[in-house]
Write a protein that holds these residues in place. Structure first.
Motif, PDB file in Angstrom:
ATOM      1  N   ILE A  20     -11.728   4.807 -10.625  1.00 55.04           N
ATOM      2  CA  ILE A  20     -12.167   5.943  -9.814  1.00 55.04           C
ATOM      3  C   ILE A  20     -12.077   5.637  -8.316  1.00 55.04           C
ATOM      4  O   ILE A  20     -11.702   6.488  -7.516  1.00 55.04           O
ATOM      5  N   SER A  21     -12.406   4.416  -7.943  1.00 55.38           N
ATOM      6  CA  SER A  21     -12.408   4.095  -6.513  1.00 55.38           C
ATOM      7  C   SER A  21     -11.037   3.693  -5.981  1.00 55.38           C
ATOM      8  O   SER A  21     -10.851   3.626  -4.758  1.00 55.38           O
ATOM      9  N   ALA A  22     -10.069   3.449  -6.841  1.00 56.64           N
ATOM     10  CA  ALA A  22      -8.754   2.972  -6.405  1.00 56.64           C
ATOM     11  C   ALA A  22      -8.037   3.924  -5.437  1.00 56.64           C
ATOM     12  O   ALA A  22      -7.492   3.454  -4.431  1.00 56.64           O
ATOM     13  N   PRO A  23      -8.001   5.240  -5.683  1.00 52.89           N
ATOM     14  CA  PRO A  23      -7.277   6.095  -4.724  1.00 52.89           C
ATOM     15  C   PRO A  23      -7.868   6.054  -3.313  1.00 52.89           C
ATOM     16  O   PRO A  23      -7.131   5.946  -2.328  1.00 52.89           O
ATOM     17  N   LEU A  24      -9.188   6.111  -3.219  1.00 52.72           N
ATOM     18  CA  LEU A  24      -9.817   6.096  -1.889  1.00 52.72           C
ATOM     19  C   LEU A  24      -9.634   4.759  -1.184  1.00 52.72           C
ATOM     20  O   LEU A  24      -9.325   4.709   0.010  1.00 52.72           O
ATOM     21  N   LEU A  25      -9.821   3.669  -1.907  1.00 51.85           N
ATOM     22  CA  LEU A  25      -9.692   2.358  -1.282  1.00 51.85           C
ATOM     23  C   LEU A  25      -8.248   2.066  -0.886  1.00 51.85           C
ATOM     24  O   LEU A  25      -7.995   1.467   0.163  1.00 51.85           O
ATOM     25  N   THR A  26      -7.305   2.504  -1.709  1.00 47.23           N
ATOM     26  CA  THR A  26      -5.892   2.276  -1.392  1.00 47.23           C
ATOM     27  C   THR A  26      -5.479   3.034  -0.139  1.00 47.23           C
ATOM     28  O   THR A  26      -4.827   2.475   0.748  1.00 47.23           O
ATOM     29  N   ILE A  27      -5.873   4.291  -0.056  1.00 49.05           N
ATOM     30  CA  ILE A  27      -5.482   5.078   1.117  1.00 49.05           C
ATOM     31  C   ILE A  27      -6.201   4.578   2.373  1.00 49.05           C
ATOM     32  O   ILE A  27      -5.622   4.580   3.459  1.00 49.05           O
ATOM     33  N   LYS A  54      -8.847   7.818   9.652  1.00 44.42           N
ATOM     34  CA  LYS A  54      -9.149   7.242   8.347  1.00 44.42           C
ATOM     35  C   LYS A  54     -10.151   8.103   7.589  1.00 44.42           C
ATOM     36  O   LYS A  54      -9.991   8.346   6.386  1.00 44.42           O
ATOM     37  N   ALA A  55     -11.169   8.590   8.268  1.00 47.77           N
ATOM     38  CA  ALA A  55     -12.160   9.449   7.617  1.00 47.77           C
ATOM     39  C   ALA A  55     -11.535  10.764   7.172  1.00 47.77           C
ATOM     40  O   ALA A  55     -11.825  11.256   6.072  1.00 47.77           O
ATOM     41  N   ALA A  56     -10.662  11.326   7.997  1.00 46.55           N
ATOM     42  CA  ALA A  56     -10.019  12.596   7.643  1.00 46.55           C
ATOM     43  C   ALA A  56      -9.100  12.435   6.433  1.00 46.55           C
ATOM     44  O   ALA A  56      -9.119  13.254   5.509  1.00 46.55           O
ATOM     45  N   VAL A  57      -8.306  11.379   6.419  1.00 45.68           N
ATOM     46  CA  VAL A  57      -7.401  11.155   5.295  1.00 45.68           C
ATOM     47  C   VAL A  57      -8.180  10.845   4.022  1.00 45.68           C
ATOM     48  O   VAL A  57      -7.849  11.333   2.941  1.00 45.68           O
ATOM     49  N   MET A  58      -9.244  10.064   4.133  1.00 45.09           N
ATOM     50  CA  MET A  58     -10.053   9.752   2.955  1.00 45.09           C
ATOM     51  C   MET A  58     -10.743  11.000   2.416  1.00 45.09           C
ATOM     52  O   MET A  58     -10.866  11.160   1.194  1.00 45.09           O
ATOM     53  N   TRP A  63     -10.877  14.935  -1.859  1.00 48.38           N
ATOM     54  CA  TRP A  63     -10.803  16.325  -2.299  1.00 48.38           C
ATOM     55  C   TRP A  63      -9.704  16.501  -3.351  1.00 48.38           C
ATOM     56  O   TRP A  63      -9.878  17.219  -4.332  1.00 48.38           O
ATOM     57  N   LEU A  64      -8.557  15.845  -3.142  1.00 47.01           N
ATOM     58  CA  LEU A  64      -7.452  15.958  -4.091  1.00 47.01           C
ATOM     59  C   LEU A  64      -7.727  15.236  -5.409  1.00 47.01           C
ATOM     60  O   LEU A  64      -7.285  15.677  -6.467  1.00 47.01           O
ATOM     61  N   SER A  65      -8.429  14.121  -5.367  1.00 44.83           N
ATOM     62  CA  SER A  65      -8.647  13.329  -6.581  1.00 44.83           C
ATOM     63  C   SER A  65     -10.008  13.585  -7.234  1.00 44.83           C
ATOM     64  O   SER A  65     -10.358  12.907  -8.197  1.00 44.83           O
TER      65      SER A  65
END
Length: 88
Positions: A20-27, A54-58, A63-65
């Motif tokens: 679950i945390s992989a997409p956020l941590l990777t980006i 970084k906050a905006a992209v995360m 939101w997408l994931s």
């Protein structure tokens, strides 16, 4: 519930946390490295330059994931946790 069952359930729960945390941590890592390279190349050392993008992209990636995260957690609970509580 036996001790090996508890260990297996804990292992599965920790793996779900990683997935679950992989997409956020990777980006966050990718955006941080890109912004760090940009700052090193241009000698701009502004603190908000690293935080705001970084906050905006995360936020966008979250939101997408969000549906993926929710479905993963719901399936883990309905297939693993609830049957264990019910005595299965």
């Amino acid at each position: 519930m036996t001790e090996p069952m508890i260990y297996d359930l804990t292992r599965q729960a920790l793996w779900i946390c990683v997935v679950i945390s992989a997409p956020l941590l990777t980006i966050a890592l990718v955006v941080g490295v890109v912004i760090g390279l940009f700052q090193a190349l241009t000698s701009v050392q502004e603190m908000t330059l690293t935080f705001v993008p970084k906050a905006a992209v995360m936020l966008g990636v979250f939101w997408l994931s969000m549906s993926f995260m929710t479905s993963t957690l719901v399936s883990f609970f309905t297939e693993t946790i609830i049957p264990q509580i019910a005595g299965g």
